[in-house]
Every structure is written in structure tokens, then in C-alpha cells.
Design a protein around this motif. Sequence first.
Motif, PDB file in Angstrom:
ATOM      1  N   VAL A 264      79.768 -40.764 -23.506  1.00  0.00           N
ATOM      2  CA  VAL A 264      79.502 -39.985 -22.262  1.00  0.00           C
ATOM      3  C   VAL A 264      80.328 -41.464 -21.343  1.00  0.00           C
ATOM      4  CG1 VAL A 264      77.607 -39.812 -21.714  1.00  0.00           C
ATOM      5  CG2 VAL A 264      77.413 -39.635 -23.028  1.00  0.00           C
ATOM      6  N   ARG A 265      79.757 -42.483 -21.721  1.00  0.00           N
ATOM      7  CA  ARG A 265      80.059 -43.604 -20.828  1.00  0.00           C
ATOM      8  C   ARG A 265      81.827 -43.954 -20.477  1.00  0.00           C
ATOM      9  NH1 ARG A 265      77.630 -48.489 -22.771  1.00  0.00           N
ATOM     10  NH2 ARG A 265      75.703 -47.810 -21.682  1.00  0.00           N
ATOM     11  N   THR A 266      82.494 -43.248 -21.982  1.00  0.00           N
ATOM     12  CA  THR A 266      84.207 -43.219 -21.496  1.00  0.00           C
ATOM     13  C   THR A 266      84.299 -42.001 -20.494  1.00  0.00           C
ATOM     14  OG1 THR A 266      84.415 -44.317 -23.022  1.00  0.00           O
ATOM     15  CG2 THR A 266      86.030 -42.943 -22.734  1.00  0.00           C
ATOM     16  N   ILE A 267      83.997 -40.714 -20.845  1.00  0.00           N
ATOM     17  CA  ILE A 267      83.887 -40.008 -20.278  1.00  0.00           C
ATOM     18  C   ILE A 267      83.669 -39.703 -18.372  1.00  0.00           C
ATOM     19  CG2 ILE A 267      83.663 -37.396 -18.757  1.00  0.00           C
ATOM     20  CD1 ILE A 267      82.812 -36.918 -22.464  1.00  0.00           C
ATOM     21  N   ILE A 268      82.871 -40.518 -18.013  1.00  0.00           N
ATOM     22  CA  ILE A 268      82.255 -41.307 -17.013  1.00  0.00           C
ATOM     23  C   ILE A 268      83.086 -41.779 -16.058  1.00  0.00           C
ATOM     24  CG2 ILE A 268      80.610 -41.978 -15.202  1.00  0.00           C
ATOM     25  CD1 ILE A 268      78.348 -41.326 -17.420  1.00  0.00           C
ATOM     26  N   GLN A 269      83.881 -42.533 -16.742  1.00  0.00           N
ATOM     27  CA  GLN A 269      84.721 -44.181 -16.145  1.00  0.00           C
ATOM     28  C   GLN A 269      86.180 -42.929 -15.796  1.00  0.00           C
ATOM     29  OE1 GLN A 269      84.198 -46.688 -19.445  1.00  0.00           O
ATOM     30  NE2 GLN A 269      82.215 -47.519 -17.873  1.00  0.00           N
ATOM     31  N   THR A 270      86.307 -41.983 -17.196  1.00  0.00           N
ATOM     32  CA  THR A 270      87.825 -41.301 -17.111  1.00  0.00           C
ATOM     33  C   THR A 270      87.480 -40.269 -15.406  1.00  0.00           C
ATOM     34  OG1 THR A 270      87.858 -41.108 -18.834  1.00  0.00           O
ATOM     35  CG2 THR A 270      88.899 -39.129 -18.234  1.00  0.00           C
ATOM     36  N   VAL A 271      86.788 -39.833 -15.243  1.00  0.00           N
ATOM     37  CA  VAL A 271      86.047 -39.282 -14.097  1.00  0.00           C
ATOM     38  C   VAL A 271      85.495 -39.658 -12.656  1.00  0.00           C
ATOM     39  CG1 VAL A 271      85.758 -36.660 -15.218  1.00  0.00           C
ATOM     40  CG2 VAL A 271      83.628 -38.106 -14.359  1.00  0.00           C
ATOM     41  N   ARG A 272      85.278 -40.867 -12.444  1.00  0.00           N
ATOM     42  CA  ARG A 272      84.776 -40.947 -11.910  1.00  0.00           C
ATOM     43  C   ARG A 272      85.161 -41.429 -10.371  1.00  0.00           C
ATOM     44  NH1 ARG A 272      84.945 -45.810  -8.399  1.00  0.00           N
ATOM     45  NH2 ARG A 272      82.477 -46.409  -7.697  1.00  0.00           N
ATOM     46  N   ASP A 273      86.786 -41.196 -10.460  1.00  0.00           N
ATOM     47  CA  ASP A 273      87.673 -41.139  -9.406  1.00  0.00           C
ATOM     48  C   ASP A 273      87.973 -40.281  -8.709  1.00  0.00           C
ATOM     49  OD1 ASP A 273      88.607 -44.225  -8.961  1.00  0.00           O
ATOM     50  OD2 ASP A 273      90.439 -43.755 -10.020  1.00  0.00           O
ATOM     51  N   THR A 274      88.099 -39.037  -9.809  1.00  0.00           N
ATOM     52  CA  THR A 274      87.919 -37.821  -8.975  1.00  0.00           C
ATOM     53  C   THR A 274      86.830 -37.377  -8.642  1.00  0.00           C
ATOM     54  OG1 THR A 274      89.523 -37.014 -11.382  1.00  0.00           O
ATOM     55  CG2 THR A 274      88.604 -35.141  -9.869  1.00  0.00           C
ATOM     56  N   VAL A 275      85.532 -36.950  -8.767  1.00  0.00           N
ATOM     57  CA  VAL A 275      83.880 -37.475  -8.172  1.00  0.00           C
ATOM     58  C   VAL A 275      84.209 -37.836  -6.986  1.00  0.00           C
ATOM     59  CG1 VAL A 275      81.858 -37.636  -8.814  1.00  0.00           C
ATOM     60  CG2 VAL A 275      82.973 -36.975 -10.739  1.00  0.00           C
ATOM     61  N   VAL A 276      84.869 -39.562  -6.936  1.00  0.00           N
ATOM     62  CA  VAL A 276      84.493 -39.473  -5.432  1.00  0.00           C
ATOM     63  C   VAL A 276      85.954 -39.142  -4.447  1.00  0.00           C
ATOM     64  CG1 VAL A 276      85.778 -41.865  -4.360  1.00  0.00           C
ATOM     65  CG2 VAL A 276      84.351 -42.280  -6.617  1.00  0.00           C
ATOM     66  N   SER A 277      86.752 -38.536  -5.039  1.00  0.00           N
ATOM     67  CA  SER A 277      87.521 -37.879  -4.365  1.00  0.00           C
ATOM     68  C   SER A 277      86.790 -36.117  -4.050  1.00  0.00           C
ATOM     69  CB  SER A 277      89.518 -37.461  -4.561  1.00  0.00           C
ATOM     70  OG  SER A 277      90.019 -38.931  -5.611  1.00  0.00           O
TER      71      SER A 277
END
Length: 287
Positions: A264-277
Motif C-alpha cells: 500500500v505504501r508503494t502505491i501511495i508513493q506511486t500515485v503521489r505526483d498524480t494526486v498533487v497534480s
Amino acid sequence: MNNSEGLKSFRQSLSGLPQWASERILQQINQLTDYEPVIGIMGKTGTGKSSLCNALFAGEVSPVSDVAACTREPLRFRFQVGGRFMTLMDLPGIGESGARDTEYAALYREQLPRLDLVLWLIKADDRALAVDEHFYHKVIGEAYRHKVLFVISQADKVEPTSSDNKLSTEQKKNISRKIGLLHELFQPVNPVCAVSVRLQWGLRVMTERMIRCLPREASSSVVSQLSAPLRTDAVNKKACDDFGETVGSVLDAVSAMPLIPAPVRTIIQTVRDTVVSVARAVWSFFF
């Protein structure tokens, strides 16, 4: 303002996460969008606090505290634009008497942790600054200096005054000297501003600095309260970027929680930039 559209976009960007994780993140984003900033405004009597607030903010104002109560208590006013709120705390003026100032010092120390920013007004033609200086160094101290924005008010009263509806070159020079003097006396963290509400001078620069001084989570809600001419592109961009970064911090905090499973931590880190955008893209839906 269309919160549901904005939240839908966030939901989509978090769809790869387990439901409990995405709900946790959405709940915190929701709290962010409902943040109610508290700004303190202080200065001696006659510095023009009310007229400056009326020039800056567009919201309908309602007094929160009982005006008949002891004036040594800070008066709170709540601004509302649409469904957004902001509280302005009118802090009692210093320099009336030594005994009062001791009392006020205790009151300020109690209130400072709760304030997002303090606008400290000093009248352009005020030369008696010893009380302000003492209060700033002794009461505000190192801990809260970053929260103070000094504002030289009533800049049109700087010598040589004129009946023109604009500041003369001489007045502007003298205002620059006054700004320099305040930097020497107070050594503030944030640059000193000068305004004249009567001439509508300096308000945009002051607003941009104010938004830069606010904590990231507070800037968007304050921008939503500004009067229309002060909502410049620069002000909106700063608040929008702040919102994106704060949403990024929410994801970082959830990712850092001790019991979060590694996948789950890996997924959060993967989507982070998208969510910020997404946060930047939907900012105007919320604010």
C-alpha cells in the motif's frame, strides 16, 4: 464552487488503493478544504485596522465575541464568502499603560499559538515605536516572529502631505526610509509593507506578501475571502501550489503510518505526483 466534482477527481486518482486507505486520505483532504484560518490584527488605536480589513476582505462580517464584553479581550469577527469562513481577531492595542501591557502580554502569549498570521499595523507618521519594539522582542520573541507581517498604514500621511490623490516622489522616499527603520528596529522575518487604503495604494503587494507568509494549509481559505481586485493571478497561483503541496503532505503522512502494509505504501508513493497534480487542477472547484 463544486466540491463534489473535485472530490470525484481525487477519488479517481486514488482508485488503485484499498478503500480504507483512500477514505483516510479523502477525509484529510476534506478537512484541508474546510480549514478556517485565524488572522490576528494589532496596532495602537487609530492605525486604521477596520478600514484595512474592509479593503482586504469581501466576506460578510459577523462579530463572534460579545462587543459589550471587556475590550481587553480580543474581539473576534467571522468572515463568510459562500460556504467558507475565516476569523479575524482584533488584538487590543499596546502602549496605553504599563499595567495593561503586562496583562496584554499574557493574552498575546495565549493567543499566538492559535493564529496563522498577525498583521501588525504601525501608522506611517508614528515616531514613538519604543513600546512596539519592546513588545515585539519580549512577547512575540523568536518563537512567533515568522507569524508577523508589519504593515505601515496610512502611507498618505507621511510628510510632505499633499491634497493630491497620489503619493509624491518625496513621500515614497520617506516611506522607503520608514520601511528601512522598521527593518532595523524589529529585524522581522517577513518584509515590511506599506499601504494607503484611502489611495488604494500598496494593497496588492501587501496581499501577495500576506499569502506568502501564511502556513500552506491556510492560504487558499484566506484567498477565497479576498476582495475581487486583490485576487491576482500571483495570489491564486501561490494558494493553488500550497494546496497541492499540502495534499502531498497528507499522502506522505498516511504512507509513513507504522502499520501501513508495504504494498500500500508503494502505491501511495506511486500515485503521489498524480494526486498533487489533481489537487492543483481542481483547486478552483474548492476555492
